[in-house]
Design an enzyme around this catalytic site. Structure first.
Site, PDB file in Angstrom:
ATOM      1  N   ASP A 256      24.805  53.900  61.616  1.00 28.22           N
ATOM      2  CA  ASP A 256      23.521  53.683  62.268  1.00 28.22           C
ATOM      3  C   ASP A 256      23.737  53.928  63.756  1.00 28.22           C
ATOM      4  OD1 ASP A 256      20.798  53.033  62.188  1.00 28.22           O
ATOM      5  OD2 ASP A 256      21.175  51.400  60.781  1.00 28.22           O
TER       6      ASP A 256
ATOM      7  N   ASP B 245      28.604  47.764  62.167  1.00 34.23           N
ATOM      8  CA  ASP B 245      27.909  47.985  63.431  1.00 34.23           C
ATOM      9  C   ASP B 245      28.668  47.328  64.574  1.00 34.23           C
ATOM     10  OD1 ASP B 245      25.727  49.565  62.589  1.00 34.23           O
ATOM     11  OD2 ASP B 245      24.828  47.792  61.672  1.00 34.23           O
TER      12      ASP B 245
ATOM     13  N   CYS C  78      27.565  36.359  56.856  1.00 32.45           N
ATOM     14  CA  CYS C  78      28.660  37.329  56.950  1.00 32.45           C
ATOM     15  C   CYS C  78      29.095  37.432  58.409  1.00 32.45           C
ATOM     16  CB  CYS C  78      28.191  38.694  56.474  1.00 32.45           C
ATOM     17  SG  CYS C  78      27.266  38.633  54.939  1.00 32.45           S
TER      18      CYS C  78
ATOM     19  N   CYS D  69      20.283  33.420  55.814  1.00 37.80           N
ATOM     20  CA  CYS D  69      20.868  33.872  54.550  1.00 37.80           C
ATOM     21  C   CYS D  69      21.587  32.697  53.890  1.00 37.80           C
ATOM     22  CB  CYS D  69      21.873  34.985  54.812  1.00 37.80           C
ATOM     23  SG  CYS D  69      21.070  36.508  55.302  1.00 37.80           S
TER      24      CYS D  69
ATOM     25  N   LYS E 143      19.668  55.958  60.985  1.00 33.85           N
ATOM     26  CA  LYS E 143      20.711  56.192  59.997  1.00 33.85           C
ATOM     27  C   LYS E 143      21.144  57.656  59.994  1.00 33.85           C
ATOM     28  CE  LYS E 143      19.314  52.601  56.724  1.00 33.85           C
ATOM     29  NZ  LYS E 143      18.164  52.005  57.437  1.00 33.85           N
TER      30      LYS E 143
ATOM     31  N   ARG F   3       7.458  54.584  56.664  1.00 34.64           N
ATOM     32  CA  ARG F   3       8.024  53.361  56.095  1.00 34.64           C
ATOM     33  C   ARG F   3       8.405  52.372  57.184  1.00 34.64           C
ATOM     34  NH1 ARG F   3      11.495  57.442  56.366  1.00 34.64           N
ATOM     35  NH2 ARG F   3      13.774  57.228  56.192  1.00 34.64           N
TER      36      ARG F   3
ATOM     37  N   ARG G 122      10.466  52.470  62.694  1.00 31.16           N
ATOM     38  CA  ARG G 122      11.310  53.490  63.305  1.00 31.16           C
ATOM     39  C   ARG G 122      11.109  54.850  62.672  1.00 31.16           C
ATOM     40  NH1 ARG G 122      17.073  51.604  63.851  1.00 31.16           N
ATOM     41  NH2 ARG G 122      16.072  50.831  65.717  1.00 31.16           N
ATOM     42  N   TYR G 123      10.947  54.844  61.363  1.00 31.86           N
ATOM     43  CA  TYR G 123      10.867  56.107  60.625  1.00 31.86           C
ATOM     44  C   TYR G 123       9.436  56.379  60.196  1.00 31.86           C
ATOM     45  CZ  TYR G 123      15.894  55.241  60.177  1.00 31.86           C
ATOM     46  OH  TYR G 123      17.212  54.987  60.431  1.00 31.86           O
TER      47      TYR G 123
ATOM     48  N   ARG H   9      22.598  41.653  62.252  1.00 27.64           N
ATOM     49  CA  ARG H   9      21.445  40.984  62.891  1.00 27.64           C
ATOM     50  C   ARG H   9      21.790  39.573  63.340  1.00 27.64           C
ATOM     51  NH1 ARG H   9      18.261  43.469  58.638  1.00 27.64           N
ATOM     52  NH2 ARG H   9      17.871  45.573  59.399  1.00 27.64           N
TER      53      ARG H   9
ATOM     54  N   CYS I  80      27.708  40.395  60.465  1.00 25.51           N
ATOM     55  CA  CYS I  80      26.259  40.616  60.340  1.00 25.51           C
ATOM     56  C   CYS I  80      25.699  41.454  61.487  1.00 25.51           C
ATOM     57  CB  CYS I  80      25.526  39.291  60.295  1.00 25.51           C
ATOM     58  SG  CYS I  80      23.739  39.514  60.190  1.00 25.51           S
TER      59      CYS I  80
END
Ligand SMILES: *Cc1c(COP(=O)(O)O)cnc(C)c1O
Ligand code: SF4
Length: 393
Positions: free
Chosen positions: A339, A302, A137, A133, A346, A124, A120-121, A142, A140
């Site tokens: 975001d 999010d 959470c 995971c 971001k 990087r 995206r950026y 994702r 989450c």
């Protein structure tokens, strides 16, 4: 005989006294991983007042809790900040408008086809290596991929991702995330990091985002540290949302990573009822700098399905930031981030302390300043350009 004992599936602790007697350091991280709670009913014996949620919540997002994390939960308080992050609640039943926002950050649109790279950026990339995971959470971002049982992203996709990094010489920073890259074995991590380092010498900065360090601290071993050090992983960002998640065991394992020369950062999600208070945030960030971990980002929750009850309004996030900046050590103050929907990326949430305004007589501008405690001063000089004509000889 011995083998049968060694490979038997370790049991889940169904009773409070069993869980309390469990020492997470007494066995390998893999064994503890196999002891995770995967249904809220399993926690009924170790916690009181567990909400009896509708089974349909599992269609959207699985539950997983390590015994170490379960031990940190308050036995009686359903509003315990750790319980709130990990136990499902009736609030997760779909809220209109959020129902289909499983990829609210538009990551799929920025994914290079055939790979698990989000590019995206400039310069990087985000490399999503794992689908799971240690503890899941409820908020989450994702969910669309993290709840998969498969555990890891397909081998072909990982290889295509490394090809992409190797072939794009402008990539100077690779961030391994997921899911959690540390759910991999040391051998697999060694292989992936080794491929990046040998095939992409143009990559200058290699970092890992992991919450497993916090959810299952025994994952950090001398062997893991040796792998990270060998491949010059420069930074590990851990994810903590409340001071209750900081334990002597966590401190010990963070120290191990630091001794391997790794710079440690902290990511936090701003969550209603968990950490949307100035006192909690001050304590969390001071405890992390005490450990030598630098608070990096505080993300707003999010707009992912089933997480709306955690969202802290933007104006409240500004207030929280104002309660930190100037009031605690500068290095303990992270950048607050939202975001942007659909791939905007971001965006920093920063209150304005310095403002340039036009002078009423139209002769120029002045700069109005306000400090952390609300004192103000005007600096008209900052509105002017004092550059001098260049001297010729
Ligand atoms: C967060 C993120 C990064 C890393 O951003 P930094 O601000 O450099 O830490 C890179 N790619 C994607 C898609 C991200 O979401
Ligand atoms: S640690 Fe991160 S990726 Fe894993 S479940 Fe939590 S929010 Fe999702």
């Amino acid at each position: 005989m011995l083998q049968a004992v060694e490979f038997a599936t370790p049991k889940v602790f169904m009773r409070y006294d069993e869980l309390q007697a469990y020492d997470p350091e007494s066995e390998s991280w893999q064994k503890q991983f196999a002891r995770r709670y995967t249904h809220h009913a399993q926690l009924n014996g170790v916690l009181n007042h567990v909400e009896d949620v509708n089974e349909t919540v599992y269609n959207k997002f699985a539950i997983a809790v390590t015994p170490y994390m379960a031990k940190l939960m308050d036995r009686d308080d359903p509003n315990c900040p750790i319980r709130m992050q990990y136990l499902p609640s009736f609030h997760e039943e779909t809220k209109p408008g959020f129902a289909t926002m499983l990829d609210q950050l538009g990551e799929e649109g920025d994914t290079i086809p055939g790979t698990s790279i989000v590019h995206r950026y400039p310069r990087r990339v985000l490399f999503l290596v794992s689908n799971t995971c240690a503890t899941l959470c409820r908020f989450c971002t994702r969910k669309r991929m993290v709840s998969q049982p498969s555990g890891s992203v397909h081998k072909d996709e990982i290889e295509a991702s490394i090809d992409y990094i190797a072939n794009n010489k402008n990539i100077e920073d690779v961030l391994l995330s997921g899911g959690d890259p540390l759910t991999f074995t040391d051998e697999r991590l060694d292989e992936i990091l080794g491929m990046i380092r040998t095939r992409a010498p143009h990559v200058r900065f290699l970092r890992i985002g992991s919450r497993m360090v916090v959810q299952l601290p025994t994952r950090v071993t001398p062997e893991l540290c040796a792998v990270l050090e060998r491949h010059r992983v420069q930074m590990v960002n851990i994810h903590i949302n409340h001071p209750k998640e900081i334990t002597p065991l966590l401190r010990k394992r963070v120290k191990m990573l630091q001794k391997a020369g790794i710079m440690m950062g902290l990511q936090t999600v701003c969550l209603k009822g968990v950490n949307d208070s100035v006192e909690v945030m001050r304590e969390l960030f001071m405890q992390t700098v005490e450990m030598g971990v630098r608070p990096y980002y505080v993300y707003s929750t999010d707009m992912v399905e089933g997480a709306h009850h955690f969202i802290v309004p933007h104006r409240r996030m500004l207030e929280l930031y104002e309660g930190l900046r100037g009031w605690i050590s500068g290095p303990a103050v992270p950048t607050f981030i939202v975001d942007g929907l659909g791939g905007l990326g971001k965006l920093p949430i920063i209150p304005s302390y310095v403002r340039e305004e036009a002078l009423p007589d139209g002769s120029g501008t002045t700069v109005k300043c306000r400090n952390y405690a609300g004192k103000t001063v005007e600096m008209p000089g900052l509105g002017q350009d004092f550059s001098l004509p260049s001297v010729s000889n």
